[in-house]
Scaffold this active site. Structure first.
Site, PDB file in Angstrom:
ATOM      1  N   TRP A   1       0.844  -1.193   0.000  1.00  0.00           N
ATOM      2  CA  TRP A   1       0.000   0.000   0.000  1.00  0.00           C
ATOM      3  C   TRP A   1       0.876   1.238   0.000  1.00  0.00           C
ATOM      4  O   TRP A   1       1.865   1.289   0.741  1.00  0.00           O
ATOM      5  CB  TRP A   1      -0.925  -0.013   1.232  1.00  0.00           C
ATOM      6  CG  TRP A   1      -1.805  -1.194   1.142  1.00  0.00           C
ATOM      7  CD1 TRP A   1      -1.666  -2.380   1.782  1.00  0.00           C
ATOM      8  CD2 TRP A   1      -2.927  -1.342   0.275  1.00  0.00           C
ATOM      9  NE1 TRP A   1      -2.621  -3.264   1.373  1.00  0.00           N
ATOM     10  CE2 TRP A   1      -3.412  -2.648   0.445  1.00  0.00           C
ATOM     11  CE3 TRP A   1      -3.560  -0.504  -0.657  1.00  0.00           C
ATOM     12  CZ2 TRP A   1      -4.510  -3.129  -0.264  1.00  0.00           C
ATOM     13  CZ3 TRP A   1      -4.654  -0.981  -1.348  1.00  0.00           C
ATOM     14  CH2 TRP A   1      -5.122  -2.273  -1.147  1.00  0.00           C
TER      15      TRP A   1
ATOM     16  N   ASP B   1       0.346  -6.335   9.702  1.00  0.00           N
ATOM     17  CA  ASP B   1      -0.714  -5.356   9.466  1.00  0.00           C
ATOM     18  C   ASP B   1      -1.980  -6.125   9.069  1.00  0.00           C
ATOM     19  O   ASP B   1      -2.073  -6.668   7.965  1.00  0.00           O
ATOM     20  CB  ASP B   1      -0.247  -4.405   8.345  1.00  0.00           C
ATOM     21  CG  ASP B   1      -1.209  -3.233   8.133  1.00  0.00           C
ATOM     22  OD1 ASP B   1      -2.194  -3.117   8.886  1.00  0.00           O
ATOM     23  OD2 ASP B   1      -0.964  -2.439   7.203  1.00  0.00           O
TER      24      ASP B   1
ATOM     25  N   ALA C   1      -5.887  -5.941   8.384  1.00  0.00           N
ATOM     26  CA  ALA C   1      -6.940  -4.944   8.150  1.00  0.00           C
ATOM     27  C   ALA C   1      -8.230  -5.558   7.615  1.00  0.00           C
ATOM     28  O   ALA C   1      -9.225  -4.859   7.501  1.00  0.00           O
ATOM     29  CB  ALA C   1      -6.432  -3.878   7.179  1.00  0.00           C
TER      30      ALA C   1
ATOM     31  N   LYS D   1     -12.780  -2.062   8.103  1.00  0.00           N
ATOM     32  CA  LYS D   1     -13.311  -2.818   6.962  1.00  0.00           C
ATOM     33  C   LYS D   1     -14.314  -3.861   7.449  1.00  0.00           C
ATOM     34  O   LYS D   1     -15.405  -3.948   6.914  1.00  0.00           O
ATOM     35  CB  LYS D   1     -12.185  -3.525   6.206  1.00  0.00           C
ATOM     36  CG  LYS D   1     -10.879  -2.762   6.131  1.00  0.00           C
ATOM     37  CD  LYS D   1     -10.921  -1.607   5.172  1.00  0.00           C
ATOM     38  CE  LYS D   1      -9.547  -0.926   5.142  1.00  0.00           C
ATOM     39  NZ  LYS D   1      -9.404   0.002   4.057  1.00  0.00           N
TER      40      LYS D   1
HETATM   41  N1  PMP Z   1      -2.762  -0.413   6.690  1.00  0.00           N
HETATM   42  C1  PMP Z   1      -2.568   0.358   5.599  1.00  0.00           C
HETATM   43  C2  PMP Z   1      -1.208   0.437   4.997  1.00  0.00           C
HETATM   44  C3  PMP Z   1      -3.624   1.084   5.030  1.00  0.00           C
HETATM   45  O1  PMP Z   1      -3.392   1.851   3.941  1.00  0.00           O
HETATM   46  C4  PMP Z   1      -4.913   0.975   5.617  1.00  0.00           C
HETATM   47  C5  PMP Z   1      -6.050   1.724   4.966  1.00  0.00           C
HETATM   48  N2  PMP Z   1      -6.620   0.981   3.893  1.00  0.00           N
HETATM   49  C6  PMP Z   1      -5.061   0.170   6.781  1.00  0.00           C
HETATM   50  C7  PMP Z   1      -3.959  -0.500   7.286  1.00  0.00           C
HETATM   51  C8  PMP Z   1      -6.323  -0.033   7.528  1.00  0.00           C
HETATM   52  O2  PMP Z   1      -7.322   0.830   7.344  1.00  0.00           O
HETATM   53  P1  PMP Z   1      -7.735   2.016   8.320  1.00  0.00           P
HETATM   54  O3  PMP Z   1      -6.536   2.855   8.594  1.00  0.00           O
HETATM   55  O4  PMP Z   1      -8.770   2.733   7.525  1.00  0.00           O
HETATM   56  O5  PMP Z   1      -8.267   1.410   9.576  1.00  0.00           O
END
Ligand code: PMP
Length: 396
Positions: free
Chosen positions: A128, A208, A210, A243
């Site tokens: 990301w 990480d 998510a 999410k």
């Molecule tokens: N890790 C990364 C690198 C992200 O870009 C995101 C957002 N999609 C997340 C975790 C988790 O999402 P959020 O910060 O919206 O909880």
């Protein structure tokens, strides 16, 4: 003074959202932004969240400050889902705190690792954009390793080679289930091998997570990172509820530290936790309360939990339907769509060039990241054939 600043390029995805919003073509398709969409193209608030929010409004009697650790009821209620119901605190070796989303937890994890002396971070790419942005902003030294094969499978040899080439004092950033932008998840055997390599080399794992629950199920999606945690003395877990509870803008996340041994009692864990608290206090002070409080109410109520899990099942079923249909199409032009059928979650990466991505946008009103990453939840039974035809058109 401010004239000295260099202008920054706008976030590519936010720029894409703007382009999509300004496009007047009625059949435009947004595969860019990473949120779940129903078959009608909506991103609704979960019914379980609506009910919990109503209860919160009716019963909350103060909005006084909490500490930097946020809502510990929320942090603790999540732990059985992340670490398992048998021993969610892993023998007293886990400490957690609430963060502003998973992104806040990633930032905290990297800042704390840096403070503890981490010399270099190893990260699988593609990843990301925000991983690299946070790494650069904090000023960490980092190295990339490949983690995807061109055929849409995991390049586990490269992952293992990167881990074996690292050592104590270095870290490795791993994506939990469905969080690899390629859509690739490691198999249980691959996670096992990754855990063994981490344990052998002493590299520090930062995971990480998510999208728990968007792949195969809450339990199934946890098994991979749990197998790593079972093998290592120390780790960080950044966790997002944005999410799997559909809370995106409410910024609901948590950060967990695995540390300590019987020999040192809880001394190392307490030290690490107090440093995490201090870093949080010096950046956002305290995390936003509302979303985490709603999630806590859901997780402490059996009916609301059942409702939430049902809604999560529905999301997963829809994404699997879309993936099955794409895989069934076989190839579109030069693009083999079959790997999408075995990948998980919202994302997949198509082997298309930046120019083909531009053509898809300009000629077919199909919007996706320049890397070829698509959010499969942007596809519906109404626009899927158009999408497949367009891919064939620009790559054929
Ligand atoms: N890790 C990364 C690198 C992200 O870009 C995101 C957002 N999609 C997340 C975790 C988790 O999402 P959020 O910060 O919206 O909880």
């Amino acid at each position: 003074m401010l004239h000295r600043l260099e202008p920054q390029s706008p976030d590519a995805l936010l720029a894409l959202i703007k382009l999509h919003a300004a496009d007047a073509r009625p059949d435009k398709v947004d595969l860019g932004v990473g949120v779940y969409r129903t078959g009608q193209g909506d991103t609704p608030v979960f019914a379980a969240i609506k009910a919990a929010e109503q209860r919160l409004v009716d019963t909350q009697d103060s909005k006084s400050y909490l500490g930097p650790e946020g809502d510990m009821g929320f942090v603790n209620a999540l732990m059985p889902y992340i670490f398992g119901t048998d021993d969610p605190a892993m023998g007293g070796r886990i400490a957690g705190m609430q963060t502003p989303g998973g992104t806040g937890a990633v930032r905290l994890a990297l800042a704390l690792a840096q403070k503890a002396g981490m010399m270099r971070l190893h990260m699988g790419t593609p990843s990301w954009p925000n991983h690299a942005q946070i790494i650069k902003d904090i000023g960490l030294d980092w190295t990339a390793f490949d983690h995807a094969n061109p055929d849409g499978s995991a390049n586990v040899d490269a992952v293992l080679a990167a881990i074996r080439g690292a050592g104590p004092g270095e870290g490795v950033l791993l994506h939990g289930c469905c969080h690899n932008p390629t859509g690739i998840d490691y198999t249980p055997d691959q996670w096992d091998a990754i855990g063994d390599a981490i344990a052998e080399t002493g590299v520090f794992p930062i995971i990480d997570v998510a999208y728990q629950g968007l792949g195969k199920g809450m339990e199934e999606d946890a098994s991979g990172f749990r197998s790593v945690l079972a093998k290592v003395p120390e780790a960080f877990i950044a966790y997002s509820c944005d999410k799997n509870f559909g809370m995106y803008r409410d910024r609901v996340g948590a950060f967990y530290i695995l540390a300590g041994s019987e020999a040192d009692g809880a001394a190392t864990l307490e030290k690490a936790f107090s440093n995490a608290n201090a870093l949080a206090r010096a950046s956002w002070s305290m995390p936003p309360d509302h979303g985490a409080a709603a999630v806590r109410l859901i997780l402490r109520d059996a009916d609301l939990t059942a409702q939430w899990l049902y809604e999560l099942d529905q999301m997963r079923a829809r994404m699997n339907q879309v993936r099955a249909r794409l895989a069934e199409a076989g190839t579109a032009g030069s693009v083999d769509l079959t790997p999408l059928g075995t990948q998980n979650g919202l994302f997949s990466m198509l082997p298309v060039t930046a120019d083909q991505v531009r053509q898809l946008r300009e000629e077919h009103a199909i919007y996706m990241a320049g890397s070829g990453r698509i959010n499969v939840a942007g596809l519906t039974f109404d626009n899927m054939e158009k999408f497949i035809t367009a891919i064939a058109d620009v790559t054929g």
